[in-house]
Design a protein around this motif. Structure first.
Motif, PDB file in Angstrom:
ATOM      1  N   ALA A 216       0.833  -1.217   0.000  1.00 29.59           N
ATOM      2  CA  ALA A 216       0.000   0.000   0.000  1.00 29.59           C
ATOM      3  C   ALA A 216       0.864   1.262   0.000  1.00 29.59           C
ATOM      4  CB  ALA A 216      -0.929  -0.005   1.212  1.00 29.59           C
ATOM      5  N   MET A 217       2.091   1.167   0.544  1.00 31.37           N
ATOM      6  CA  MET A 217       2.994   2.330   0.538  1.00 31.37           C
ATOM      7  C   MET A 217       3.376   2.704  -0.894  1.00 31.37           C
ATOM      8  SD  MET A 217       5.529   1.337   3.697  1.00 31.37           S
ATOM      9  CE  MET A 217       4.868   0.916   5.314  1.00 31.37           C
ATOM     10  N   LEU A 218       3.203   1.762  -1.825  1.00 31.05           N
ATOM     11  CA  LEU A 218       3.486   2.022  -3.241  1.00 31.05           C
ATOM     12  C   LEU A 218       2.185   2.174  -4.033  1.00 31.05           C
ATOM     13  CD1 LEU A 218       6.440  -0.460  -3.447  1.00 31.05           C
ATOM     14  CD2 LEU A 218       6.582   1.939  -4.129  1.00 31.05           C
ATOM     15  N   GLY A 219       1.084   2.319  -3.317  1.00 29.56           N
ATOM     16  CA  GLY A 219      -0.199   2.553  -3.968  1.00 29.56           C
ATOM     17  C   GLY A 219      -0.850   1.312  -4.536  1.00 29.56           C
ATOM     18  N   VAL A 220      -0.414   0.125  -4.099  1.00 31.48           N
ATOM     19  CA  VAL A 220      -0.978  -1.122  -4.642  1.00 31.48           C
ATOM     20  C   VAL A 220      -1.750  -1.845  -3.553  1.00 31.48           C
ATOM     21  CG1 VAL A 220      -0.463  -3.311  -5.756  1.00 31.48           C
ATOM     22  CG2 VAL A 220       0.943  -1.312  -6.252  1.00 31.48           C
ATOM     23  N   LYS A 221      -2.978  -2.225  -3.905  1.00 24.91           N
ATOM     24  CA  LYS A 221      -3.823  -2.918  -2.933  1.00 24.91           C
ATOM     25  C   LYS A 221      -3.739  -4.423  -3.167  1.00 24.91           C
ATOM     26  CE  LYS A 221      -8.411  -2.813  -1.003  1.00 24.91           C
ATOM     27  NZ  LYS A 221      -9.803  -2.524  -1.251  1.00 24.91           N
ATOM     28  N   ILE A 222      -3.259  -5.136  -2.167  1.00 28.90           N
ATOM     29  CA  ILE A 222      -3.142  -6.601  -2.256  1.00 28.90           C
ATOM     30  C   ILE A 222      -3.981  -7.174  -1.112  1.00 28.90           C
ATOM     31  CG2 ILE A 222      -1.519  -8.536  -1.924  1.00 28.90           C
ATOM     32  CD1 ILE A 222      -0.895  -7.206  -4.461  1.00 28.90           C
ATOM     33  N   PRO A 223      -5.034  -7.916  -1.410  1.00 23.74           N
ATOM     34  CA  PRO A 223      -5.857  -8.401  -0.301  1.00 23.74           C
ATOM     35  C   PRO A 223      -5.158  -9.491   0.514  1.00 23.74           C
ATOM     36  CG  PRO A 223      -6.749  -9.160  -2.407  1.00 23.74           C
ATOM     37  CD  PRO A 223      -5.586  -8.269  -2.733  1.00 23.74           C
ATOM     38  N   ILE A 224      -5.041  -9.248   1.804  1.00 25.59           N
ATOM     39  CA  ILE A 224      -4.500 -10.253   2.742  1.00 25.59           C
ATOM     40  C   ILE A 224      -5.364 -10.194   3.993  1.00 25.59           C
ATOM     41  CG2 ILE A 224      -2.544 -10.858   4.233  1.00 25.59           C
ATOM     42  CD1 ILE A 224      -0.646  -9.741   2.127  1.00 25.59           C
ATOM     43  N   SER A 225      -5.923 -11.334   4.375  1.00 26.53           N
ATOM     44  CA  SER A 225      -6.629 -11.367   5.660  1.00 26.53           C
ATOM     45  C   SER A 225      -5.736 -12.059   6.685  1.00 26.53           C
ATOM     46  CB  SER A 225      -7.982 -12.075   5.520  1.00 26.53           C
ATOM     47  OG  SER A 225      -7.776 -13.378   5.025  1.00 26.53           O
ATOM     48  N   LEU A 226      -6.135 -11.966   7.937  1.00 26.23           N
ATOM     49  CA  LEU A 226      -5.241 -12.415   9.008  1.00 26.23           C
ATOM     50  C   LEU A 226      -5.810 -13.627   9.731  1.00 26.23           C
ATOM     51  CD1 LEU A 226      -2.606 -11.547  10.527  1.00 26.23           C
ATOM     52  CD2 LEU A 226      -4.129 -10.564  12.247  1.00 26.23           C
ATOM     53  N   ASP A 227      -4.984 -14.652   9.896  1.00 26.06           N
ATOM     54  CA  ASP A 227      -5.271 -15.735  10.839  1.00 26.06           C
ATOM     55  C   ASP A 227      -4.365 -15.544  12.043  1.00 26.06           C
ATOM     56  OD1 ASP A 227      -7.184 -16.920   9.315  1.00 26.06           O
ATOM     57  OD2 ASP A 227      -6.058 -18.745   8.861  1.00 26.06           O
TER      58      ASP A 227
END
Ligand SMILES: Cc1cc2nc3c(=O)[nH]c(=O)nc-3n(C[C@H](O)[C@H](O)[C@H](O)COP(=O)(O)OP(=O)(O)OC[C@H]3O[C@@H](n4cnc5c(N)ncnc54)[C@H](O)[C@@H]3O)c2cc1C
Length: 378
Positions: A216-227
């Motif tokens: 996100a610091m480079l403006g890219v959204k990568i979906p990651i959820s947390l376990d």
């Protein structure tokens, strides 16, 4: 004026890697062995998050069918790793049982193993009678089981320090306490951290569950959820459980390690989030995990639990890892979030290094392309 650009660099290298877990260390080793200069940054100590606190299973049977070939390729790396690192890694490859306790689970086990065998898993179905004969320590009313000689485990507490020694001997500079706060791209990469600014030609993001924050610091959204996975360890007991045990529904992993202690996991969820930095035990969930373990292996019942803990695991929407270029950035690479990333980490980190070095990794990585869910403008 850009103040960050005016500051003196605290370090410069061909490749800056963010995240010193198993993915980052294997990437660093691959790059350094090929002669690249590498700086490996971590917000805390390296090998202190998922790679350190995991249950150590190197399971093949518990992987999604399409990941079976990748797991076996990663095992090729594990098989020679003790020699390569010159260390005892507590590595055992003595197989594993995957068990089903109900009819539904038995049907699921049968379906999944057929598909896994098509992808290269070496496994056989065992009748309840055959299982009783081979493993009398498993509950006699187990409905169905499969056996694979390909499962095993290693000790995370041994692997981490050995990898660190190796990469440092190759010239990798490890900077701990360097939390990345911002990244600027172009013409080179500038990584702004709490330990100063680091410049490189390429950036590799191997920040596990935190990788979306860096992207996100480079403006890219990568979906990651947390376990928030939990693991427990028992007091030492007489050696009985000679291999790992997993479950048709993926809700149990179990092994007895060299000192006789049993490690019990299975993805039962603790409490916490990246935002609040909590990783706490959920005792209600833990009770289910431990009851299931005793249901499957009744001999565990008298043992005391010495300690339970939790750690963060990043999860992608399709449970396949991310491995490839960050969308929109030719010189930024990402490898993160493999389900069973201790098992797959050596391969994922190596392939990331190969991608940076040659653009042609030795195994196909298209299904892991980070672009499959991202939008390039976060
Ligand atoms: C409790 C638990 C049990 C598990 N059991 C198993 C198992 O038995 N077998 C198996 O195969 N897998 C298991 N896993 C999964 C496996 O541990 C992980 O998939 C794997 O270790 C991930 O490695 P990684 O290098 O991607 O991430 P990590 O090991 O989490 O490393 C990421 C690193 O990035 C650093 N970082 C994050 N943000 C920043 C920042 N802003 N700046 C600088 N550095 C940053 C972190 O400090 C961390 O050191 C388990 C996971 C957990 C949590």
């Amino acid at each position: 004026m850009n103040t960050a650009k005016a500051r003196t660099a605290a370090g410069q290298a061909d490749t800056i890697i963010v995240g010193g877990g198993i993915f980052g260390l294997f990437c660093a080793m691959t790059l350094a062995e090929a002669g690249k200069s590498v700086i490996l940054l971590d917000k805390g100590r390296i090998w202190a998050e998922a790679s350190a606190v995991n249950a150590g299973s190197l399971g093949v049977q518990n992987k999604l069918p399409a990941l079976i070939p990748y797991t076996l390729w990663s095992w090729d790396i594990w098989n020679t790793l003790s020699d390569r690192l010159g260390a005892d890694l507590g590595l055992r490859r003595n197989g594993g049982y995957k068990i089903a306790m109900t009819e539904d689970e038995a049907a699921r086990l049968g379906r999944v193993v057929s598909e896994q065998i098509d992808y290269g898993l070496d496994a056989q179905r065992l009748s309840p009678a055959a299982l009783r004969a081979q493993a009398p320590w498993i509950a006699p009313d187990c409905m169905a089981a499969t056996w694979s000689p390909q499962d095993g485990y290693a000790s995370p507490t041994r692997v981490g320090p050995a990898l660190r020694r190796k990469v440092e001997s190759l010239g990798v500079r490890i900077v701990e306490g360097a939390a990345v706060a911002a990244v600027e791209n172009g013409p080179d990469i500038r990584v702004l951290t709490t330990a100063g600014d680091f410049h490189g030609t390429e950036l590799a993001i191997t920040a596990g569950a935190w990788s979306a924050t860096i992207a996100a610091m480079l403006g890219v959204k990568i979906p990651i959820s947390l376990d928030v996975n939990m693991v427990s360890v028992t007091e030492p007991a007489r050696p009985t459980i000679e291999c790992i045990v997993t479950h048709a529904r993926g809700i149990l992993t179990l092994k007895q390690v060299a000192n006789g202690s049993c490690l019990i996991g299975g993805g039962w969820q603790g409490i916490g989030s990246i935002g609040d930095s909590r990783k706490d035990i959920d005792h209600d969930q833990l009770v289910h995990n431990l009851r299931l373990a005793m249901r499957v292996i009744p001999g565990l019942a008298p043992l005391n639990i010495l300690r339970s803990w939790a750690g963060y695991e990043g999860v992608t929407p399709d449970s396949y890892p991310y491995l490839g270029r960050l969308p929109g950035h030719d010189n930024v690479y990402l490898a993160a979030c493999a389900r069973g990333g201790f098992t797959l980490g050596p391969l994922m980190g190596t392939l990331l290094g190969e991608l940076i070095l040659t653009d042609r990794p030795s195994r196909p990585i298209t299904i892991f392309d980070p672009a499959r869910f991202s939008n390039a403008a976060a």
